[in-house]
Design a protein around this motif. Structure first.
Motif, mmCIF file in Angstrom:
data_model
loop_
_atom_site.group_PDB
_atom_site.id
_atom_site.type_symbol
_atom_site.label_atom_id
_atom_site.label_comp_id
_atom_site.label_asym_id
_atom_site.label_seq_id
_atom_site.Cartn_x
_atom_site.Cartn_y
_atom_site.Cartn_z
ATOM 1 N N ASN A 190 0.952 -1.245 0.045
ATOM 2 C CA ASN A 190 -0.060 0.153 0.027
ATOM 3 C C ASN A 190 0.826 1.098 0.058
ATOM 4 O OD1 ASN A 190 -1.243 2.442 1.896
ATOM 5 N ND2 ASN A 190 -2.897 1.380 0.806
ATOM 6 N N VAL A 191 0.636 2.029 -1.014
ATOM 7 C CA VAL A 191 1.541 3.484 -1.058
ATOM 8 C C VAL A 191 0.713 4.606 -0.641
ATOM 9 C CG1 VAL A 191 2.600 5.000 -2.626
ATOM 10 C CG2 VAL A 191 2.626 2.426 -3.138
ATOM 11 N N VAL A 192 -0.487 4.764 -0.784
ATOM 12 C CA VAL A 192 -1.259 5.927 -0.538
ATOM 13 C C VAL A 192 -1.420 6.175 1.202
ATOM 14 C CG1 VAL A 192 -3.313 7.077 -0.635
ATOM 15 C CG2 VAL A 192 -2.606 5.716 -2.624
ATOM 16 N N GLY A 193 -1.839 5.151 1.928
ATOM 17 C CA GLY A 193 -1.735 5.182 3.198
ATOM 18 C C GLY A 193 -0.655 5.019 3.981
ATOM 19 N N GLY A 194 0.603 4.760 3.303
ATOM 20 C CA GLY A 194 1.876 4.471 4.085
ATOM 21 C C GLY A 194 1.800 3.368 4.934
ATOM 22 N N TYR A 195 0.979 2.246 4.640
ATOM 23 C CA TYR A 195 0.860 1.090 5.287
ATOM 24 C C TYR A 195 2.042 0.009 4.991
ATOM 25 C CZ TYR A 195 -3.879 2.246 6.856
ATOM 26 O OH TYR A 195 -4.878 3.001 7.738
ATOM 27 N N GLY A 196 2.611 0.122 3.848
ATOM 28 C CA GLY A 196 3.626 -0.800 3.633
ATOM 29 C C GLY A 196 2.750 -2.143 3.026
ATOM 30 N N TYR A 197 3.474 -3.142 3.386
ATOM 31 C CA TYR A 197 3.001 -4.514 2.815
ATOM 32 C C TYR A 197 1.662 -4.438 3.960
ATOM 33 C CZ TYR A 197 6.078 -5.772 -0.372
ATOM 34 O OH TYR A 197 6.849 -5.681 -1.790
ATOM 35 N N LEU A 198 0.647 -4.680 3.271
ATOM 36 C CA LEU A 198 -0.809 -4.737 4.218
ATOM 37 C C LEU A 198 -1.779 -5.751 3.700
ATOM 38 C CD1 LEU A 198 -2.979 -2.912 5.632
ATOM 39 C CD2 LEU A 198 -3.656 -2.071 3.518
ATOM 40 N N VAL A 199 -2.287 -6.386 4.667
ATOM 41 C CA VAL A 199 -3.127 -7.332 4.653
ATOM 42 C C VAL A 199 -4.435 -6.954 5.390
ATOM 43 C CG1 VAL A 199 -3.999 -9.746 5.396
ATOM 44 C CG2 VAL A 199 -1.666 -9.631 4.496
ATOM 45 N N VAL A 200 -5.847 -7.158 4.822
ATOM 46 C CA VAL A 200 -7.163 -6.848 4.797
ATOM 47 C C VAL A 200 -7.768 -7.915 5.160
ATOM 48 C CG1 VAL A 200 -9.088 -5.151 4.966
ATOM 49 C CG2 VAL A 200 -6.786 -4.428 4.268
ATOM 50 N N LEU A 201 -8.458 -8.237 6.351
ATOM 51 C CA LEU A 201 -9.427 -9.265 6.356
ATOM 52 C C LEU A 201 -10.767 -8.860 6.377
ATOM 53 C CD1 LEU A 201 -7.672 -11.728 8.818
ATOM 54 C CD2 LEU A 201 -7.463 -11.844 6.249
ATOM 55 N N GLU A 202 -11.749 -9.565 5.555
ATOM 56 C CA GLU A 202 -13.307 -8.979 5.689
ATOM 57 C C GLU A 202 -13.882 -10.085 6.707
ATOM 58 O OE1 GLU A 202 -16.980 -7.407 3.136
ATOM 59 O OE2 GLU A 202 -15.046 -7.906 2.197
ATOM 60 N N HIS A 203 -14.606 -9.769 8.004
ATOM 61 C CA HIS A 203 -15.338 -10.824 8.596
ATOM 62 C C HIS A 203 -16.644 -10.664 8.558
ATOM 63 C CE1 HIS A 203 -11.343 -11.311 10.373
ATOM 64 N NE2 HIS A 203 -11.360 -9.946 10.496
#
Length: 297
Positions: A190-203
């Motif tokens: 992720n570039v825009v948020g500055g998160y770097g490598y990001l994992v998002v889980l939808e529950h």
């Protein structure tokens, strides 16, 4: 004069002598002896009465002291009773709040506290659903919170902003686990948020979790289903970061929630989340879970 006794009486007119017989002599001696006996017995009785008086005085003092102690104990018990009544009112208020949150009618006038407590308890099956589908518990070995949820000054950019998650101290390469069942919505840089490598889980039920600044390791892929406790990545230091750590977020219908409340959430204190996190519609959620259990064969 052998059997006689002479009694001399002296007054202003002089002295006069009287002779008494031996019988009168004995009577006189008896009278003196009786008087002496009365005097001795009277003294003993007066001593007995004095001892009795002392005992009664001591008993009176003990009764007065006991009465004072009883008054003190009464005041203490009255204070304890008042405290217990306040605690009971607080418990009833908490029960009423929980009843409202999970959609039960407040029927406090017709049911006991024990009955009401029993009603707000979720069944084991319902708890299993909630604790498998809603984020809870630790997502990695506990390294401590380095940045809490809330407003702060950004450590890199320097401006005020809402820190929408928490930062957990972790050496690079620390395993990160799914806090609930879900599907991988994002797995990449992720570039825009500055998160770097990001994992998002939808529950389920509108919850999402984010795991940022991960190491570049392809552990999960977008669209992959995961179970609670599955490995989803490793902590790192990618993106806008001041050092190795895990940035962890929980969102409910896009609203950021404080993850620490969910990390500390367990079956032992399952009802506490209803009070600590009021941005979730627990009432309708519990009803939805109840409907799920009712529909199951």
């Amino acid at each position: 004069m052998k059997d006689k006794i002479v009694v001399t009486i002296t007054d202003i007119n002089g002295s006069r002598n009287y002779l008494l017989s031996q019988v009168l002599k004995k009577i006189f001696i008896y009278i003196v002896a009786v008087l002496l006996l009365i005097f001795v017995l009277g003294g003993l009785y007066m001593g007995y009465l004095q001892d009795k008086t002392n005992v009664l005085r001591k008993t009176k003092e003990e009764l007065i002291s006991s009465s004072k102690n009883l008054n003190i104990e009464y005041e203490e018990m009255k204070q304890k009773l008042s405290t217990k009544e306040e605690e009971l009112m607080a418990i009833e208020d908490k029960i009423s709040f929980l009843e409202e949150q999970i959609g039960l009618n407040d029927d406090s006038n017709s049911t006991t506290i024990d009955d009401r407590l029993e009603q707000i308890k979720l069944t084991v099956e319902q708890q299993n659903i909630i604790f498998s589908m809603i984020p809870n518990g630790k997502v990695m070995e506990d390294g401590g919170v380095t940045a809490a949820f809330g407003w702060r000054t950004h450590p890199v950019l320097g401006h005020k902003h809402l820190h929408q998650g928490i930062d957990l101290r972790a050496p690079i390469g620390t395993p990160v686990y799914a806090p609930a069942d879900g599907v991988v919505q994002v797995a990449g840089f992720n570039v825009v948020g500055g998160y770097g490598y990001l994992v998002v889980l939808e529950h389920n039920f509108g919850f999402k979790t984010r795991f940022a600044h991960l190491s570049r390791k392809d552990v999960v892929k977008e669209g992959q289903f995961v179970k609670k406790g599955d490995l989803i990545g490793y902590s790192g230091n990618t993106g806008i970061s001041t050092g190795p750590h895990l940035h962890y977020e929980i969102r409910f219908v896009q609203r950021p929630l404080d993850p620490i409340n969910f990390i500390n959430w367990s079956r032992k204190n399952y009802e506490e989340i209803f009070e600590k996190e009021k941005r979730v519609s627990w009432q309708s959620l519990v009803k939805a879970v109840a409907n799920l259990t009712l529909k199951q064969p």
